[in-house]
Each structure stands twice: as C-alpha cells, then as structure tokens.
Design an enzyme around this catalytic site. Structure first.
Site, short mmCIF file in Angstrom:
data_model
loop_
_atom_site.label_atom_id
_atom_site.label_comp_id
_atom_site.label_asym_id
_atom_site.label_seq_id
_atom_site.Cartn_x
_atom_site.Cartn_y
_atom_site.Cartn_z
N LEU A 109 0.86 -1.17 0.00
CA LEU A 109 0.00 0.00 0.00
C LEU A 109 0.90 1.23 0.00
O LEU A 109 1.93 1.25 0.68
CB LEU A 109 -0.92 0.02 1.22
CG LEU A 109 -2.14 -0.92 1.19
CD1 LEU A 109 -2.87 -0.87 2.52
CD2 LEU A 109 -3.08 -0.57 0.05
N ASP A 110 0.51 2.24 -0.75
CA ASP A 110 1.32 3.45 -0.85
C ASP A 110 1.48 4.12 0.51
O ASP A 110 0.74 3.83 1.46
CB ASP A 110 0.69 4.44 -1.82
CG ASP A 110 0.64 3.90 -3.24
OD1 ASP A 110 1.47 3.03 -3.55
OD2 ASP A 110 -0.23 4.33 -4.02
N LEU A 111 2.42 5.04 0.59
CA LEU A 111 2.68 5.76 1.83
C LEU A 111 1.42 6.42 2.38
O LEU A 111 1.14 6.36 3.58
CB LEU A 111 3.77 6.81 1.59
CG LEU A 111 4.08 7.77 2.75
CD1 LEU A 111 4.73 7.02 3.90
CD2 LEU A 111 4.97 8.92 2.27
N SER A 113 -1.71 5.68 1.50
CA SER A 113 -2.88 4.80 1.48
C SER A 113 -2.99 4.08 2.81
O SER A 113 -2.01 3.94 3.55
CB SER A 113 -2.77 3.78 0.34
OG SER A 113 -2.73 4.44 -0.91
#
Length: 332
Positions: A109-111, A113
């Site tokens: 998961l992105d930073l 997200s």
C-alpha cells in the site's frame, strides 16, 4: 516439473517458505554469495535442496519451516510497506507487536494509502496471492475531489490506458457525494498495479484525497482499528487457501438406504367428519340428510348407525328422536 525438480526444492523457494524474504529477494541473496548449503556457497538459484540439507543465510542457519500463518493488518497512512527505507521513513514492520514472527506483506500500500494489508510468514504464499492470476478482487473506498461523472466511472469496466500503461477492467461506482466537489467511490480491481487507482482517477480529472483498502479477496478489513493486527484462524486459512497444519475434514458420507427396505406406507386418511351425524364441520344439508336417514331406520326397526344401548331397565332401544321403541318379547 522435470524429474530433477521432483527430487528436491529450489533453494530460493525454500528460503521464501521459511519466511526470510520473497523468492525474488532470495535469488538476489544467492547471486550476492550470501547463501550456502552444507558449507558450500551457492552461485546460482538453480540449486535444489532436500530435507536434511543445512542452509545458511549470512552465516545463520535457516530455521525449519514453520506452519503457514496469515494476519490481517490495518495499515495507517504515513507508513512505508518495506522492511528498510533508504529515506528513513517509518515502516509498518517497525510498528508491529514485538511478539510477532518475521513476516512479509502480500503486495503493498502506498505511503498515503491505508486499510487492509495481509501479512504472512510464508514468502511463497505471499507471491502466489499477489499474482493477478489468483483472480482475487481488491476493494477500496476512495474519496476524491472533483465533479464525478458516473458514466465515466462505468466506462472503466472496459479497461483504460493512461500514459501508455494499460489497466484492466475496474469496477467503479459512486457511493455518495459530499458537498459540491467531494465524493466517495467504491472501486474493485484484480491487477493492483503501482498507484493504479490514483493514476486512473487523475486521468478522469479527480484528485484522490483518501484511499482505504477494505478487502483483499475473501479477507475483509472489518472492524479493525488503525494499527491493529489480527491473525486469521487456521480453520479459515485452510478453507480459503487449502493450507495449514491439518488437512480439511473429509465430507460426511451419507448412509445409503437398505436395498430391501419396503417403501414407506402413507398413513390412512380418517373418515370424513361429514359421515357422522353430529360430526363437526357438517353443512346444513348434510345434517338434514343424516337425520332423515336415522328416522327411516327407526321406522323400519333397524338400529341407527352410531347409536348406543339405552341405560333403561327395559332393555329397549331408544332412537335419536327420544321416543321409546317397541318392546322386545320377554321370552316368557
């Protein structure tokens, strides 16, 4: 699978199954000369190992493979999905409970997200669940800034190309609007390419202000709080993945019927109540016919149906009308 592979397991796969790292990272360790088998440093990941081989990574003996385990984790925004970050940003693995074993994430998961992230001690399982061929749908709730066009969202079901990158079918539905320029969108996809949702939404003219993953295949975020982690029960893991310490229970066999057993008899129907002179539920016409039949039987000297002997000392029969009938000869 070749005959040679049947006699052993690839070294990179064995390292991944021990939960040290993914198979791809294990191959990099081997290429760097950091892996040895029975005291000999390996130079190729094509080596096969068998039970009893002593495998070392950076001089540390590889532990025996532990039972496969899986956890649900609510990743907060602001954490990096990596074990080590060159920029020194906080990682989610630094925030996990101290009593957890070494785990790796299923995907990323992105930073910025947040939401559901699966963690496992089995690198091979993580790799398998990440593949689009698994067919598991990842579901998200996405808050966007911009005037949402529902027709444009529906068109994503055919896939879309953004800056030369082709994205597969995306299920996007408007959930609700907030004010004049904010909305929540429900998004489902199976590929999960890097920053896919953010890039597709930007292509439509929407800026993503919050992104929450709520499901990964059959596993749900549920009521987990931010930063909370919860292990998936072994029974659920076996049901969903066919993995775990114990094999799934065999289905219960139904006992066959005895071949010589006679067919069951249906119960006999009781006579209709209308056949009784005083039966419940009789219509007026039926009662009238029954009374006439009883009177006719009285005139002919026959005992009416259903009558009872009189309790009188004379022993004569009394018909339903209540009048005494002819006396029988006394036999004297």
């Amino acid at each position: 699978m070749s005959e040679t592979e049947k006699d052993g397991e690839r070294i990179a796969k064995r390292i991944a199954r021990a939960g040290i790292c993914s198979r791809r990272d294990a191959e990099k360790l081997i290429e760097d000369g950091r892996v040895s088998v029975n005291g000999k440093v390996l130079t190729t990941p094509a080596h096969l190992v068998v039970p009893g081989d002593r495998i070392s990574v950076d001089g540390t003996l590889l532990p025996e493979k532990e039972p496969t385990r899986l956890w649900r984790y609510y990743k907060p925004a602001g954490l990096v999905t990596t074990h080590r970050d060159p920029q020194g940003r906080p990682t989610l693995f630094e925030k996990l409970p101290e009593d957890m074993p070494r785990v790796i994430s299923v995907g990323r998961l992105d930073l910025t997200s947040e939401g559901l992230l699966l963690l496992t001690n089995d690198g091979e399982l993580a790799r398998r669940l990440e593949l689009p061929a698994t067919g598991w749908i990842r579901r998200y709730r996405v808050r966007v800034h911009g005037e949402v066009d529902e027709a444009a969202l529906a068109a994503l079901a055919q896939g879309v190309t953004v800056e030369g990158v082709r994205y597969g079918p995306i299920d996007a539905v408007l959930e609700k609007r907030q004010g004049a320029a904010n909305a929540w969108i429900s998004v489902g996809l199976t590929e999960g390419k890097n920053r896919e949702i953010r890039r597709v939404m930007a292509h439509l003219g929407y800026r993503v202000t919050r992104l929450i993953r709520i499901a990964y295949g059959p596993f749900q975020l549920g009521y987990l709080n931010e930063g909370a982690v919860e292990e998936v029960p072994p029974r659920v893991l076996r049901d969903q993945l066919g993995r775990g310490d114990k094999a799934p229970r065999a289905p219960i066999a139904r006992r066959p019927a005895a071949p010589d057993a006679p067919p069951a008899k249906r119960p006999q129907r009781r006579p209709e109540a209308a056949e009784k002179p005083d039966g419940p539920g009789m219509g007026w016409e039926a009662k009238k016919r029954a009374v006439a039949k009883a009177k006719a039987a009285t005139r002919s000297g026959a005992k009416p149906s259903g009558s009872k002997p009189s309790a009188g000392r004379s022993g004569g029969d009394r018909p339903a009308g209540g009048k005494p009938g002819p006396r029988r000869p006394s036999g004297r």
